[in-house]
Design a protein around this motif. Structure first.
Motif, PDB file in Angstrom:
ATOM      1  N   TYR A 177       0.834  -1.199   0.000  1.00 13.71           N
ATOM      2  CA  TYR A 177       0.000   0.000   0.000  1.00 13.71           C
ATOM      3  C   TYR A 177       0.873   1.255   0.000  1.00 13.71           C
ATOM      4  O   TYR A 177       0.582   2.223  -0.701  1.00 13.71           O
ATOM      5  CB  TYR A 177      -0.940  -0.041   1.206  1.00 13.71           C
ATOM      6  CG  TYR A 177      -1.933   1.076   1.260  1.00 13.71           C
ATOM      7  CD1 TYR A 177      -2.991   1.133   0.358  1.00 13.71           C
ATOM      8  CD2 TYR A 177      -1.820   2.080   2.210  1.00 13.71           C
ATOM      9  CE1 TYR A 177      -3.906   2.159   0.406  1.00 13.71           C
ATOM     10  CE2 TYR A 177      -2.726   3.112   2.269  1.00 13.71           C
ATOM     11  CZ  TYR A 177      -3.774   3.153   1.356  1.00 13.71           C
ATOM     12  OH  TYR A 177      -4.670   4.174   1.409  1.00 13.71           O
ATOM     13  N   ILE A 224       2.373   1.764  -3.508  1.00 12.98           N
ATOM     14  CA  ILE A 224       1.349   2.263  -4.432  1.00 12.98           C
ATOM     15  C   ILE A 224       1.121   3.748  -4.212  1.00 12.98           C
ATOM     16  O   ILE A 224       1.050   4.534  -5.163  1.00 12.98           O
ATOM     17  CB  ILE A 224       0.037   1.452  -4.281  1.00 12.98           C
ATOM     18  CG1 ILE A 224       0.226   0.034  -4.803  1.00 12.98           C
ATOM     19  CG2 ILE A 224      -1.111   2.141  -5.006  1.00 12.98           C
ATOM     20  CD1 ILE A 224      -0.948  -0.880  -4.523  1.00 12.98           C
ATOM     21  N   ASN A 225       1.011   4.166  -2.956  1.00 14.87           N
ATOM     22  CA  ASN A 225       0.823   5.582  -2.650  1.00 14.87           C
ATOM     23  C   ASN A 225       2.013   6.415  -3.099  1.00 14.87           C
ATOM     24  O   ASN A 225       1.850   7.533  -3.603  1.00 14.87           O
ATOM     25  CB  ASN A 225       0.568   5.786  -1.158  1.00 14.87           C
ATOM     26  CG  ASN A 225      -0.843   5.457  -0.770  1.00 14.87           C
ATOM     27  OD1 ASN A 225      -1.752   5.549  -1.583  1.00 14.87           O
ATOM     28  ND2 ASN A 225      -1.042   5.057   0.469  1.00 14.87           N
TER      29      ASN A 225
END
Length: 181
Positions: free
Chosen positions: A19, A22-23
């Motif tokens: 996550y 991805i950010n």
């Protein structure tokens, strides 16, 4: 307690790590987009590119020899649905366009369900017609397609097929009288 830490270590930590990457990638894309937009704006400011220079257009001017025949025939469609507050303003704005009266056709497409509003809109259209405006009041028996369906249905009339251009004004949009020029 050991099971909880094992769950965190095997499931939660890898999920959060993915996550995070991805950010990070999305943040980089946003940053690149911002930099690109700044470059585009600066280049346009430096070289002075304006829409007026790209698209050559000139307003229509009256020609004594041709009269109004060099103006294209324009159909102005105004779709309405229970527009009690703005029907007079929108019909008046459409009828008040600065365009030769023999080269413009106003079409009010009323899908109102309230008979009182239908009557008021029809009377407003009749008032403008008595002043010499080429205005047509159209009512459908169904609301299939809503306002888009009314616009499509309005184009099926013979007088609409003769028009070279179609202008659509929503009932709550107030345009300038010189919009067409």
């Amino acid at each position: 307690m050991v099971i909880c830490s094992l769950i965190k270590m095997w499931f939660l930590v890898p999920f959060l790590r993915i996550y995070m990457y991805i950010n990070l990638a999305l943040c980089m894309l946003l940053f690149i987009e911002k930099v690109y937009m700044v470059v585009v704006v600066v280049v346009n400011k430096l070289f002075g590119q304006k829409p007026e220079k790209l698209y050559k257009w000139e307003p229509f001017e009256d020609d004594v020899e041709l009269g109004t025949s060099h103006y294209p025939l324009v159909l102005v469609q105004v779709p309405m649905f229970n527009e009690r507050e703005v029907y007079q303003l929108s019909i008046g704005a459409a009828c008040g366009l600065s365009w030769p009266s023999d080269r413009i056709v106003i079409q009010v497409l009323d899908d109102s369900t309230d008979p009182l509003i239908k009557g008021m809109v029809e009377m407003e259209c009749q008032s403008w017609a008595s002043k010499g405006v080429n205005i047509h009041y159209q009512v459908r028996d169904n609301r299939k397609g809503y306002k888009a369906g009314a616009l499509k249905e309005g184009l099926k009339h013979d007088y609409a097929k003769q028009c070279e251009y179609v202008v659509i004004f929503d009932a709550d949009f107030q345009h300038e009288p010189d919009f067409l020029t």
